[in-house]
Every structure is written in C-alpha cells, then in structure tokens.
Design an enzyme around this catalytic site. Sequence first.
Site, mmCIF file in Angstrom:
data_model
loop_
_atom_site.group_PDB
_atom_site.id
_atom_site.type_symbol
_atom_site.label_atom_id
_atom_site.label_comp_id
_atom_site.label_asym_id
_atom_site.label_seq_id
_atom_site.Cartn_x
_atom_site.Cartn_y
_atom_site.Cartn_z
ATOM 1 N N ALA A 64 -13.793 -58.931 -4.613
ATOM 2 C CA ALA A 64 -13.516 -57.856 -3.669
ATOM 3 C C ALA A 64 -12.022 -57.913 -3.356
ATOM 4 O O ALA A 64 -11.386 -58.964 -3.519
ATOM 5 C CB ALA A 64 -14.336 -58.061 -2.402
ATOM 6 N N GLY A 107 -16.880 -60.912 -5.770
ATOM 7 C CA GLY A 107 -17.555 -59.632 -5.990
ATOM 8 C C GLY A 107 -17.608 -59.263 -7.464
ATOM 9 O O GLY A 107 -18.508 -58.518 -7.886
ATOM 10 N N GLU A 110 -20.532 -60.995 -8.760
ATOM 11 C CA GLU A 110 -21.706 -60.333 -8.162
ATOM 12 C C GLU A 110 -21.976 -58.985 -8.821
ATOM 13 O O GLU A 110 -23.130 -58.610 -9.035
ATOM 14 C CB GLU A 110 -21.487 -60.188 -6.650
ATOM 15 C CG GLU A 110 -21.460 -61.560 -5.960
ATOM 16 C CD GLU A 110 -20.959 -61.498 -4.520
ATOM 17 O OE1 GLU A 110 -19.808 -61.082 -4.312
ATOM 18 O OE2 GLU A 110 -21.708 -61.871 -3.608
ATOM 19 N N GLU A 130 -15.475 -67.543 -2.658
ATOM 20 C CA GLU A 130 -15.302 -67.043 -1.283
ATOM 21 C C GLU A 130 -15.074 -68.167 -0.285
ATOM 22 O O GLU A 130 -14.380 -67.990 0.720
ATOM 23 C CB GLU A 130 -16.531 -66.218 -0.860
ATOM 24 C CG GLU A 130 -16.658 -64.868 -1.546
ATOM 25 C CD GLU A 130 -17.448 -64.901 -2.839
ATOM 26 O OE1 GLU A 130 -17.656 -66.013 -3.392
ATOM 27 O OE2 GLU A 130 -17.844 -63.828 -3.311
HETATM 28 C C1 HXC Z 1 -6.771 -58.474 -4.207
HETATM 29 C C2 HXC Z 1 -6.068 -59.607 -6.068
HETATM 30 C C3 HXC Z 1 -7.309 -60.286 -6.160
HETATM 31 C C4 HXC Z 1 -8.303 -59.958 -5.198
HETATM 32 C C5 HXC Z 1 -6.070 -60.970 -7.757
HETATM 33 N N1 HXC Z 1 -5.332 -60.079 -7.087
HETATM 34 N N2 HXC Z 1 -7.259 -61.105 -7.213
HETATM 35 N N3 HXC Z 1 -5.816 -58.719 -5.090
HETATM 36 N N4 HXC Z 1 -7.973 -59.058 -4.245
HETATM 37 N N5 HXC Z 1 -9.519 -60.486 -5.212
HETATM 38 C C6 HXC Z 1 -3.955 -59.646 -7.344
HETATM 39 C C7 HXC Z 1 -2.941 -60.670 -6.933
HETATM 40 O O1 HXC Z 1 -2.667 -60.597 -5.569
HETATM 41 C C8 HXC Z 1 -1.753 -60.268 -7.798
HETATM 42 O O2 HXC Z 1 -1.124 -59.147 -7.242
HETATM 43 C C9 HXC Z 1 -2.422 -59.805 -9.077
HETATM 44 O O3 HXC Z 1 -3.768 -59.475 -8.741
HETATM 45 C C10 HXC Z 1 -2.436 -60.865 -10.152
HETATM 46 O O4 HXC Z 1 -3.030 -62.030 -9.610
HETATM 47 P P1 HXC Z 1 -2.377 -63.486 -9.742
HETATM 48 O O5 HXC Z 1 -3.002 -64.313 -8.704
HETATM 49 O O6 HXC Z 1 -0.884 -63.386 -9.758
HETATM 50 O O7 HXC Z 1 -2.879 -63.900 -11.203
HETATM 51 P P2 HXC Z 1 -3.175 -65.380 -11.749
HETATM 52 O O8 HXC Z 1 -2.125 -66.333 -11.288
HETATM 53 O O9 HXC Z 1 -3.397 -65.234 -13.210
HETATM 54 O O10 HXC Z 1 -4.544 -65.835 -11.045
HETATM 55 C C11 HXC Z 1 -5.738 -65.171 -11.323
HETATM 56 C C12 HXC Z 1 -6.826 -65.508 -10.277
HETATM 57 C C13 HXC Z 1 -6.273 -65.299 -8.863
HETATM 58 C C14 HXC Z 1 -7.232 -67.002 -10.450
HETATM 59 C C15 HXC Z 1 -8.036 -64.644 -10.571
HETATM 60 O O11 HXC Z 1 -5.747 -63.978 -8.790
HETATM 61 C C16 HXC Z 1 -7.300 -65.414 -7.773
HETATM 62 O O12 HXC Z 1 -7.702 -66.538 -7.406
HETATM 63 N N6 HXC Z 1 -7.728 -64.286 -7.224
HETATM 64 C C17 HXC Z 1 -8.656 -64.270 -6.099
HETATM 65 C C18 HXC Z 1 -10.054 -64.606 -6.531
HETATM 66 C C19 HXC Z 1 -11.003 -64.602 -5.367
HETATM 67 O O13 HXC Z 1 -10.857 -65.335 -4.380
HETATM 68 N N7 HXC Z 1 -12.029 -63.732 -5.422
HETATM 69 C C20 HXC Z 1 -13.018 -63.628 -4.396
HETATM 70 C C21 HXC Z 1 -12.580 -62.569 -3.406
HETATM 71 S S1 HXC Z 1 -13.672 -62.462 -2.020
HETATM 72 P P3 HXC Z 1 0.363 -59.249 -6.591
HETATM 73 O O14 HXC Z 1 0.685 -57.833 -6.224
HETATM 74 O O15 HXC Z 1 0.205 -60.143 -5.419
HETATM 75 O O16 HXC Z 1 1.190 -59.814 -7.669
HETATM 76 C C22 HXC Z 1 -14.982 -61.600 -2.578
HETATM 77 C C23 HXC Z 1 -16.057 -61.386 -1.540
HETATM 78 C C24 HXC Z 1 -17.137 -60.516 -2.037
HETATM 79 O O17 HXC Z 1 -15.055 -61.196 -3.680
HETATM 80 C C25 HXC Z 1 -17.971 -60.045 -0.896
HETATM 81 C C26 HXC Z 1 -18.078 -58.554 -0.806
HETATM 82 C C27 HXC Z 1 -18.499 -58.032 0.540
#
Ligand code: HXC
Length: 256
Positions: A64, A107, A110, A130
């Site tokens: 998400a 997400g 999911e 998360e």
């Molecule tokens: C918003 C995101 C994002 C996310 C990545 N980006 N994941 N933006 N939401 N979930 C953005 C980054 O901010 C960045 O933009 C760009 O995408 C590239 O990401 P990087 O981190 O620079 O890439 P990398 O170093 O290759 O790392 C990849 C990654 C990492 C390991 C996937 O991005 C990461 O850990 N992302 C978050 C994963 C996460 O926690 N997902 C769960 C979310 S909570 P900028 O502009 O900053 O360069 C969820 C809850 C669901 O999903 C419940 C629903 C109600």
Amino acid sequence: MYENILTETRGRVGVITLNRPKALNALNEATMREVVAAATEFDASPEVGAIVLAGSEKAFAAGADIKEMAQQSYTSMYASDWFAHWDRLTALRTPIVAAVRGYALGGGCELAMMADVLVASENTKFGQPEINLGIIPGMGGSQRLTRAVGKAKAMDMVLTGRMMDGVEAERAGLVSRLVDDKQILPIALEIAETIAGKSKHASQVAKEAVNAAFETTLTQGVLFERRTFHSLFATEDQKEGMAAFVEKRKADFKHR
Ligand code: HXC
C-alpha cells in the site's frame, strides 16, 4: 482512461498491468479503484474468460502507498473503510492469474493472494513487512497467507517482516507455478488463455467451489460441490464437452 494501470485484451484474456513505476507500483486509493474498475469491466464482458494481473519486472507491487497512508488517522481510516473496496475484486467470478515479478510486499502480497493462480520465479520476493511500520497487514494478509502457507510460516512472515523468495513460497503452497523470471508473464498469459478456452460457466463455478473450501465445513463444501456439479448437466457446455470427447474432437464451448 486510467492513470495508474494499463489494460488490454489479448484474445479472450483481459490484462491489467499496474503502472506506477516511480513508486514500485505502490497501491494508493486511485490504483485500487482503477484495478477494481478494470477487473469488474473484464468480468462483465462475455469476450473475456480470464484476467491476468501483472506488475513490472522490479515490483508486482511494493505495498500500500505508505506516503498516502502516513497522515491517516484511525477515524479517517474507519470513515472511508480504507481499502475495503478491494473486497470487490475477490467477489469477481472470472479467474484471475497473477504474474508476480519482483517485490510483492504488504498490500502487493495481499493483492497477489486475491488472485486464483500465482506465477512467480525464484527472484520474486513475497513479504508482509507491515510490522516494520508499526502496523499489521490490512488487506487480508494475516488470513490469506495463513490459509495458504499455514500458521508456522505466516507467523514468521508477519511477525518478523522477512521476505520469502519464490522457491520457498512455492514449497509452502503460496505459488501455483515457479518458472524462469522471463517466463512469468508469458506463462501467466498461457495459463489465462487455457482457462479462457474452457467452458466459461464451468470455470466460474469451479472457482466458486474451490473458494467455498475456505468459507465452510467439509460436509457443506462437498454438498455445495455436488449440487453445483449436478447443475452443470443443465448446460450446453456439458453436452458439448462430453459429445466432443466421445466424437474425439475439440470441444467448441459457447462461453456463456
Ligand atoms: C510508497 C513506495 C513504496 C510504498 C516503494 N516506494 N515502496 N512508496 N509506498 N509501499 C517508493 C520509494 O519511496 C521510492 O520513491 C521508490 O518507490 C523506489 O523505492 P526504493 O526504496 O528507492 O527502492 P529499493 O531501494 O530498490 O527498495 C525496494 C523496496 C523498498 C525493498 C521494495 O522500496 C521498500 O521496502 N518499500 C516498502 C515496502 C513495504 O513496507 N510495504 C508494505 C507497505 S504497508 P522515492 O520517490 O522516495 O524515490 C502495506 C499495508 C497494507 O502494504 C494494508 C492495506 C490497508
């Protein structure tokens, strides 16, 4: 027409590709609404017998959208019933094949689990991270992951936030087919084409029957299956499918 996804029809397959490359296909509200709208449209089309849901090479979806979620409050989340709209995707009857390349996190994992058939490679990374954000899965992860891989692995994933590669995910029962990286999309399309070539009615009720296994007791589920099985003998496709077998030819299903 859409800002965050691409859609196309290939034969009898509707393809939805998440397209927010700068955010690794992070799922914001707008993307959710577009995916659900496109899938609903494909579901309603008599020309479509299966849907492929894909992301990019690097990310199916990295979760998400954290930037969109960061400022939310309990009451704003509750008032908008945040992400409840995704439930509509799971209510669709057309089989959905997910081509899961790269990251499928939060997400994203999911969403992949809302599909019916998952294709991945050893480089696919599934995760429910998360916990690292001080929250828990919110789009069904704690439930669908547990049903798919069992309590032991689901607890490990949800509590530590670690990622699981495609090999482990296939072994654990999350992935339908493990293929070479470059083959994920072609094989997903091939699977969808195969499904779309069957009787549409039979494939839809087959999906319903398998899904019933997650919602009911064995006795009720087997009864549901039997009655549904009986009902298929009222369809033209059953007549055609069996006649084609006897006559040693390919079935010509009506896809109704
Ligand atoms: C918003 C995101 C994002 C996310 C990545 N980006 N994941 N933006 N939401 N979930 C953005 C980054 O901010 C960045 O933009 C760009 O995408 C590239 O990401 P990087 O981190 O620079 O890439 P990398 O170093 O290759 O790392 C990849 C990654 C990492 C390991 C996937 O991005 C990461 O850990 N992302 C978050 C994963 C996460 O926690 N997902 C769960 C979310 S909570 P900028 O502009 O900053 O360069 C969820 C809850 C669901 O999903 C419940 C629903 C109600």
